[in-house]
Design an enzyme around this catalytic site. Structure first.
Site, PDB file in Angstrom:
ATOM      1  N   SER A 139      84.010 120.313 -10.196  1.00  6.90           N
ATOM      2  CA  SER A 139      84.533 120.398 -11.565  1.00  6.90           C
ATOM      3  C   SER A 139      85.089 121.803 -11.765  1.00  6.90           C
ATOM      4  O   SER A 139      84.732 122.729 -11.023  1.00  6.90           O
ATOM      5  CB  SER A 139      83.377 120.165 -12.550  1.00  6.90           C
ATOM      6  OG  SER A 139      83.751 120.525 -13.858  1.00  6.90           O
ATOM      7  N   TYR A 152      74.658 121.125 -15.654  1.00  9.83           N
ATOM      8  CA  TYR A 152      75.924 120.662 -15.077  1.00  9.83           C
ATOM      9  C   TYR A 152      76.629 121.804 -14.340  1.00  9.83           C
ATOM     10  O   TYR A 152      77.080 121.641 -13.202  1.00  9.83           O
ATOM     11  CB  TYR A 152      76.812 120.118 -16.203  1.00  9.83           C
ATOM     12  CG  TYR A 152      78.057 119.401 -15.748  1.00  9.83           C
ATOM     13  CD1 TYR A 152      78.026 118.066 -15.370  1.00  9.83           C
ATOM     14  CD2 TYR A 152      79.289 120.061 -15.703  1.00  9.83           C
ATOM     15  CE1 TYR A 152      79.176 117.396 -14.965  1.00  9.83           C
ATOM     16  CE2 TYR A 152      80.441 119.418 -15.300  1.00  9.83           C
ATOM     17  CZ  TYR A 152      80.386 118.080 -14.938  1.00  9.83           C
ATOM     18  OH  TYR A 152      81.527 117.432 -14.533  1.00  9.83           O
TER      19      TYR A 152
HETATM   20  P1  NAD Z   1      81.878 108.211 -15.366  1.00 14.22           P
HETATM   21  O1  NAD Z   1      80.687 108.259 -16.256  1.00 14.22           O
HETATM   22  O2  NAD Z   1      83.094 107.509 -15.814  1.00 14.22           O
HETATM   23  O3  NAD Z   1      81.476 107.657 -13.954  1.00 14.22           O
HETATM   24  C1  NAD Z   1      80.314 108.070 -13.311  1.00 14.22           C
HETATM   25  C2  NAD Z   1      79.960 107.065 -12.276  1.00 14.22           C
HETATM   26  O4  NAD Z   1      78.714 107.475 -11.681  1.00 14.22           O
HETATM   27  C3  NAD Z   1      79.732 105.653 -12.826  1.00 14.22           C
HETATM   28  O5  NAD Z   1      80.215 104.707 -11.890  1.00 14.22           O
HETATM   29  C4  NAD Z   1      78.216 105.575 -12.933  1.00 14.22           C
HETATM   30  O6  NAD Z   1      77.752 104.253 -12.867  1.00 14.22           O
HETATM   31  C5  NAD Z   1      77.835 106.382 -11.722  1.00 14.22           C
HETATM   32  N1  NAD Z   1      76.457 106.868 -11.760  1.00 14.22           N
HETATM   33  C6  NAD Z   1      75.810 107.500 -12.757  1.00 14.22           C
HETATM   34  N2  NAD Z   1      74.523 107.718 -12.433  1.00 14.22           N
HETATM   35  C7  NAD Z   1      74.370 107.235 -11.172  1.00 14.22           C
HETATM   36  C8  NAD Z   1      73.281 107.150 -10.287  1.00 14.22           C
HETATM   37  N3  NAD Z   1      72.073 107.607 -10.622  1.00 14.22           N
HETATM   38  N4  NAD Z   1      73.486 106.570  -9.082  1.00 14.22           N
HETATM   39  C9  NAD Z   1      74.687 106.065  -8.730  1.00 14.22           C
HETATM   40  N5  NAD Z   1      75.752 106.120  -9.539  1.00 14.22           N
HETATM   41  C10 NAD Z   1      75.602 106.697 -10.744  1.00 14.22           C
HETATM   42  O7  NAD Z   1      82.185 109.748 -15.024  1.00 14.22           O
HETATM   43  P2  NAD Z   1      83.506 110.496 -14.496  1.00 14.22           P
HETATM   44  O8  NAD Z   1      84.059 111.288 -15.622  1.00 14.22           O
HETATM   45  O9  NAD Z   1      84.371 109.562 -13.754  1.00 14.22           O
HETATM   46  O10 NAD Z   1      82.832 111.534 -13.510  1.00 14.22           O
HETATM   47  C11 NAD Z   1      82.816 111.369 -12.120  1.00 14.22           C
HETATM   48  C12 NAD Z   1      82.584 112.721 -11.479  1.00 14.22           C
HETATM   49  O11 NAD Z   1      83.640 113.616 -11.833  1.00 14.22           O
HETATM   50  C13 NAD Z   1      81.272 113.383 -11.919  1.00 14.22           C
HETATM   51  O12 NAD Z   1      80.682 114.036 -10.820  1.00 14.22           O
HETATM   52  C14 NAD Z   1      81.762 114.393 -12.948  1.00 14.22           C
HETATM   53  O13 NAD Z   1      80.891 115.474 -13.057  1.00 14.22           O
HETATM   54  C15 NAD Z   1      83.088 114.804 -12.342  1.00 14.22           C
HETATM   55  N6  NAD Z   1      84.020 115.395 -13.299  1.00 14.22           N
HETATM   56  C16 NAD Z   1      84.462 114.682 -14.368  1.00 14.22           C
HETATM   57  C17 NAD Z   1      85.341 115.296 -15.243  1.00 14.22           C
HETATM   58  C18 NAD Z   1      85.905 114.570 -16.425  1.00 14.22           C
HETATM   59  O14 NAD Z   1      86.559 115.218 -17.250  1.00 14.22           O
HETATM   60  N7  NAD Z   1      85.711 113.279 -16.550  1.00 14.22           N
HETATM   61  C19 NAD Z   1      85.765 116.611 -15.033  1.00 14.22           C
HETATM   62  C20 NAD Z   1      85.278 117.297 -13.937  1.00 14.22           C
HETATM   63  C21 NAD Z   1      84.403 116.672 -13.070  1.00 14.22           C
END
Ligand code: NAD
Length: 257
Positions: A139, A152
């Site tokens: 991130s 985080y």
């Molecule tokens: P999201 O909530 O849409 O998806 C997260 C996924 O992880 C889902 O499929 C959920 O079911 C799964 N998950 C959650 N807990 C779990 C567990 N215990 N075991 C297995 N799977 C699990 O989130 P996102 O925004 O797509 O985020 C995905 C990644 O990207 C994360 O690591 C997040 O930190 C990172 N990220 C997101 C953003 C953003 O703006 N959305 C920015 C930077 C980084």
């Protein structure tokens, strides 16, 4: 060398960025393993739909990324892992003094420790296959900090460190390890933060998006899951064979500030 026919395991891939990466990989002919901690008909139907849409083998494997044994079992059960995308992640927003211990533990386990366990299980398969790509979804918070996101930010900085160590330990092999550092992407994880932030700052949804979330994103636009899928595919390409141990920001200029 084309990535078509390789197998990618993408953790946390039933929604958001993980799903976007899985979709882009499948489009490029990569066989994909989707994952989350549930085991519903929808989970398996999602994998079947992706397989059918793109003519690749796609399946869903349940594994809870907060548990070390599940992380390792996911890789073993998949049976092959040319491309490992450590993407599963959760968020909780609170000041350090109020931050619930169980939330801290869960965020560190899912966002950081899982990547260690899956990488440890996948590297022997990559070595045996003579090729591998470890792609950690960190991130902008792996490179910089914001208040109220202690767990985080700590986990994501940890992921960047783990990425560098993985790269050094595989540096003389045809395996690379890199971290993608997205800025804000409008996924369910981000959507869930909007109501609390609206309350906290007494702002409308539009103002939260523009003045809080995208305040530090100079482009004033969310990054998209397709762009992140494209970045992951670039890391799998021959052009990226010497790109290892680094971070690629997809953040509209956030970390240039
Ligand atoms: P999201 O909530 O849409 O998806 C997260 C996924 O992880 C889902 O499929 C959920 O079911 C799964 N998950 C959650 N807990 C779990 C567990 N215990 N075991 C297995 N799977 C699990 O989130 P996102 O925004 O797509 O985020 C995905 C990644 O990207 C994360 O690591 C997040 O930190 C990172 N990220 C997101 C953003 C953003 O703006 N959305 C920015 C930077 C980084």
């Amino acid at each position: 060398m084309s990535v078509a026919g390789k197998t990618a395991i993408i953790t946390g891939s039933t929604s958001g960025i993980g799903l976007g990466i899985a979709e882009e990989m499948a489009k490029a002919g990569v066989n994909v393993v989707l994952n989350s901690f549930t085991d519903s008909d929808e989970d398996h139907a999602l994998a079947a739909r992706i397989g059918k849409d793109h003519g690749v083998a796609a399946r869903y494997i349940k594994a809870d990324m907060s548990k070390a044994e599940d992380c390792r079992a996911l890789i073993d059960q998949a049976g092959a892992c040319d491309i490992l995308v450590n993407n599963a992640g959760i968020q909780h927003v609170a000041g350090i003094e109020e931050f619930p211990t169980e939330k801290w533990d869960a965020i560190i386990a899912i966002n950081l420790c899982s990547a260690f366990h899956t990488t440890a299980a996948a590297l022997p398969m990559m070595r045996k296959a003579g090729w591998g790509r470890v792609i950690n979804v960190a991130s902008a918070h792996g490179l910089t900090a914001s208040p109220y996101k202690s767990a985080y930010v700590a986990a994501k900085h940890g992921v960047v460190g783990l990425t560098k160590v993985t790269a050094l330990e595989t540096a003389q092999e045809p395996i690379t390890a890199n971290a993608i550092c997205p800025g804000y992407v409008l996924t369910p994880l981000v959507e869930a933060q909007i109501p609390d932030t609206m309350k906290e700052y007494d702002m409308s949804r539009e103002d939260v998006i523009k003045n809080v979330m995208l305040q530090r994103q100079p482009s004033k636009e969310f990054a998209t899951v397709e762009q992140l899928g494209g970045t992951a595919l670039y890391l799998c390409s021959d052009a990226a064979a010497q790109v290892t141990g680094t971070t690629i920001s997809v953040d509209g200029g956030w970390t240039a500030l």
